[in-house]
Structures are given as structure tokens and as C-alpha cells.
Design a protein around this motif. Structure first.
Motif, PDB file in Angstrom:
ATOM      1  N   GLY A  97       0.801  -1.223   0.000  1.00 48.80           N
ATOM      2  CA  GLY A  97       0.000   0.000   0.000  1.00 48.80           C
ATOM      3  C   GLY A  97       0.832   1.268   0.000  1.00 48.80           C
ATOM      4  O   GLY A  97       0.290   2.372   0.115  1.00 48.80           O
ATOM      5  N   PHE A  98       2.144   1.123  -0.142  1.00 49.37           N
ATOM      6  CA  PHE A  98       3.031   2.287  -0.171  1.00 49.37           C
ATOM      7  C   PHE A  98       2.634   3.224  -1.299  1.00 49.37           C
ATOM      8  O   PHE A  98       2.656   4.456  -1.138  1.00 49.37           O
ATOM      9  N   ASP A  99       2.278   2.676  -2.447  1.00 52.68           N
ATOM     10  CA  ASP A  99       1.908   3.510  -3.594  1.00 52.68           C
ATOM     11  C   ASP A  99       0.732   4.407  -3.279  1.00 52.68           C
ATOM     12  O   ASP A  99       0.750   5.615  -3.555  1.00 52.68           O
ATOM     13  N   ARG A 100      -0.306   3.865  -2.644  1.00 52.50           N
ATOM     14  CA  ARG A 100      -1.499   4.644  -2.359  1.00 52.50           C
ATOM     15  C   ARG A 100      -1.258   5.676  -1.254  1.00 52.50           C
ATOM     16  O   ARG A 100      -1.656   6.836  -1.378  1.00 52.50           O
ATOM     17  N   VAL A 101      -0.601   5.244  -0.186  1.00 54.61           N
ATOM     18  CA  VAL A 101      -0.374   6.139   0.952  1.00 54.61           C
ATOM     19  C   VAL A 101       0.517   7.314   0.556  1.00 54.61           C
ATOM     20  O   VAL A 101       0.228   8.467   0.872  1.00 54.61           O
ATOM     21  N   VAL A 102       1.606   7.010  -0.142  1.00 52.91           N
ATOM     22  CA  VAL A 102       2.549   8.059  -0.523  1.00 52.91           C
ATOM     23  C   VAL A 102       1.943   8.990  -1.568  1.00 52.91           C
ATOM     24  O   VAL A 102       2.084  10.218  -1.481  1.00 52.91           O
ATOM     25  N   SER A 103       1.265   8.448  -2.554  1.00 56.10           N
ATOM     26  CA  SER A 103       0.649   9.289  -3.584  1.00 56.10           C
ATOM     27  C   SER A 103      -0.320  10.295  -2.970  1.00 56.10           C
ATOM     28  O   SER A 103      -0.298  11.486  -3.304  1.00 56.10           O
ATOM     29  N   ARG A 104      -1.137   9.833  -2.050  1.00 61.84           N
ATOM     30  CA  ARG A 104      -2.112  10.719  -1.419  1.00 61.84           C
ATOM     31  C   ARG A 104      -1.416  11.807  -0.589  1.00 61.84           C
ATOM     32  O   ARG A 104      -1.740  12.994  -0.700  1.00 61.84           O
ATOM     33  N   ALA A 105      -0.440  11.405   0.204  1.00 66.32           N
ATOM     34  CA  ALA A 105       0.234  12.360   1.090  1.00 66.32           C
ATOM     35  C   ALA A 105       1.038  13.394   0.309  1.00 66.32           C
ATOM     36  O   ALA A 105       1.070  14.573   0.672  1.00 66.32           O
ATOM     37  N   VAL A 106       1.679  12.964  -0.776  1.00 68.02           N
ATOM     38  CA  VAL A 106       2.463  13.905  -1.586  1.00 68.02           C
ATOM     39  C   VAL A 106       1.535  14.882  -2.304  1.00 68.02           C
ATOM     40  O   VAL A 106       1.799  16.086  -2.354  1.00 68.02           O
ATOM     41  N   ARG A 107       0.440  14.391  -2.839  1.00 66.38           N
ATOM     42  CA  ARG A 107      -0.494  15.276  -3.540  1.00 66.38           C
ATOM     43  C   ARG A 107      -1.111  16.297  -2.592  1.00 66.38           C
ATOM     44  O   ARG A 107      -1.410  17.432  -2.983  1.00 66.38           O
TER      45      ARG A 107
END
Length: 205
Positions: A97-107
Motif C-alpha cells: 500500500g506504499f503507492d497509495r499512501v505516498v501518492s495521497r500524502a504527496v499530492r
């Protein structure tokens, strides 16, 4: 606002990028997973030394050996993803789930992202270029994090320029590619980006 540092190998531009962030990060998560299949990866420790030298607390998060990345990432203001094998990294970024968590937080502007080589490529819309290379790992899809509107192709100056240009011309389609040398980095803020010099630092090996 998205803030990304996307390098090829050298870290010379990283301290200035860190200093220019609106809020100085206190905690960094270092993701070495892409380097796991390599026999040796001194650049992982080099990145950790640089981050600590800039005053950050550094916690390693090896995605190959965890079930979820959410808790660790949520406590950081910066994530640094090293180089290595791009598809191996993508496989475990999806699984944890790194992809989802990081994408959301960076955006949302809660997390700054720094990546080098495979770590830089991960932010692009698609990693199919790396599927045809020597990467281990099997992914049903090559879709990246989509944080950048292009996929970084690193190590242009290691005899890869012709291959990069040929691939970009053939597969440009809906995707874009930015090919950079080892002493360059793409700095992205919001929707704007530029390539800056990133020479070797005293932390590089």
C-alpha cells in the motif's frame, strides 16, 4: 502542493532542495527495497548519511519485509526511495500500500518525495520501460505512482542515451519521458519542473 526530487545517482542538489522546502522535515523514511536484489548497495548508506547530516531522523522501511507501509509513512515529512530494480520496487510498493499512501500524502502536500534512479522512476505514470530490462519481480501492471507527468529514465550518461531516445520516440504516446545524467536531478513543485545540476557530494560513494 507536490514537491519532488528525482535524481539519477548523485545527491549534490539534495541539500538545497531540502532547505527550500516550506517546512523543514524532521523525520525521513528511507526505502532501500529496490536495492535488495543487488550484491552491494553503498548508495543506500550514502543517502542515510546525507539525510542525517541535514538534521533528519531517518527510519528505514524495507517494503519487501513488511505487510503495510501506512503507519511508518504517516509519521514522516519526507520519503527517500533509493535506486535498484524498478519492477521489484513497484511490486512491493503495491503489495504494502506504499503507492497509495505516498501518492495521497504527496499530492496533499503532507509529504515531500525524493527518489533516485528506480526511486525516481516510480513516480512516473508508467514503468514499462523497466519491465523490458533486467529487473526481477513480476507485476500485473506497470502503472507507477503518477506523481510526475513523465517517467524519469536515469543514467543517460552510462551509454544509455540512444536507447532512452529511441524508446521515448517509439512509446511516447500518452506518456512522457525525461532522460537525465547521473549528475542531474528533476526538481518538481506543483505542476512545474526543471532539470538542475546535481554533482557528487561528499556523501556519495
Amino acid at each position: 502542493m507536490r514537491r519532488l526530487f528525482l535524481g539519477s545517482a548523485r545527491l549534490g542538489a539534495l541539500p538545497a532542495w531540502l532547505a527550500a522546502l516550506p517546512a523543514k522535515p524532521r523525520r525521513a523514511v528511507l526505502v532501500p527495497t529496490a536495492a535488495n536484489p543487488l550484491p552491494s548497495a553503498p548508495f543506500v548508506d550514502a543517502a542515510a548519511r546525507l539525510l542525517r547530516g541535514e538534521g533528519l531522523l531517518v527510519e528505514r522501511l524495507d517494503l519487501e519485509h513488511v505487510d503495510s507501509a501506512a503507519d511508518t509513512v504517516s509519521e514522516a515529512q519526507l520519503v527517500f526511495v533509493t535506486g535498484g530494480y524498478a519492477m521489484f520496487l513497484l511490486q512491493h510498493a503495491r503489495r504494502t500500500g506504499f503507492d497509495r499512501v505516498v501518492s495521497r500524502a504527496v499530492r496533499e502536500g503532507r509529504l515531500a518525495y525524493a527518489g533516485v534512479s528506480a526511486g525516481a522512476a516510480l513516480t512516473g505514470p508508467d514503468l514499462r520501460f523497466f519491465q523490458d530490462a533486467e529487473d526481477p519481480g513480476v507485476c500485473a501492471s506497470t502503472t507507477g505512482l503518477g506523481l510526475a507527468p513523465f517517467t524519469v529514465l536515469p543514467h543517460r550518461d552510462r551509454g544509455r542515451a540512444e536507447r532512452h531516445d529511441r524508446y521515448a520516440a517509439r512509446h511516447g504516446g500518452p506518456f512522457r519521458f525525461v532522460s537525465i545524467n547521473d549528475d542531474q536531478a528533476v526538481i518538481m513543485e506543483g505542476d512545474t519542473w526543471e532539470i538542475r545540476p546535481s554533482p557528487a557530494s561528499r556523501h556519495d560513494q
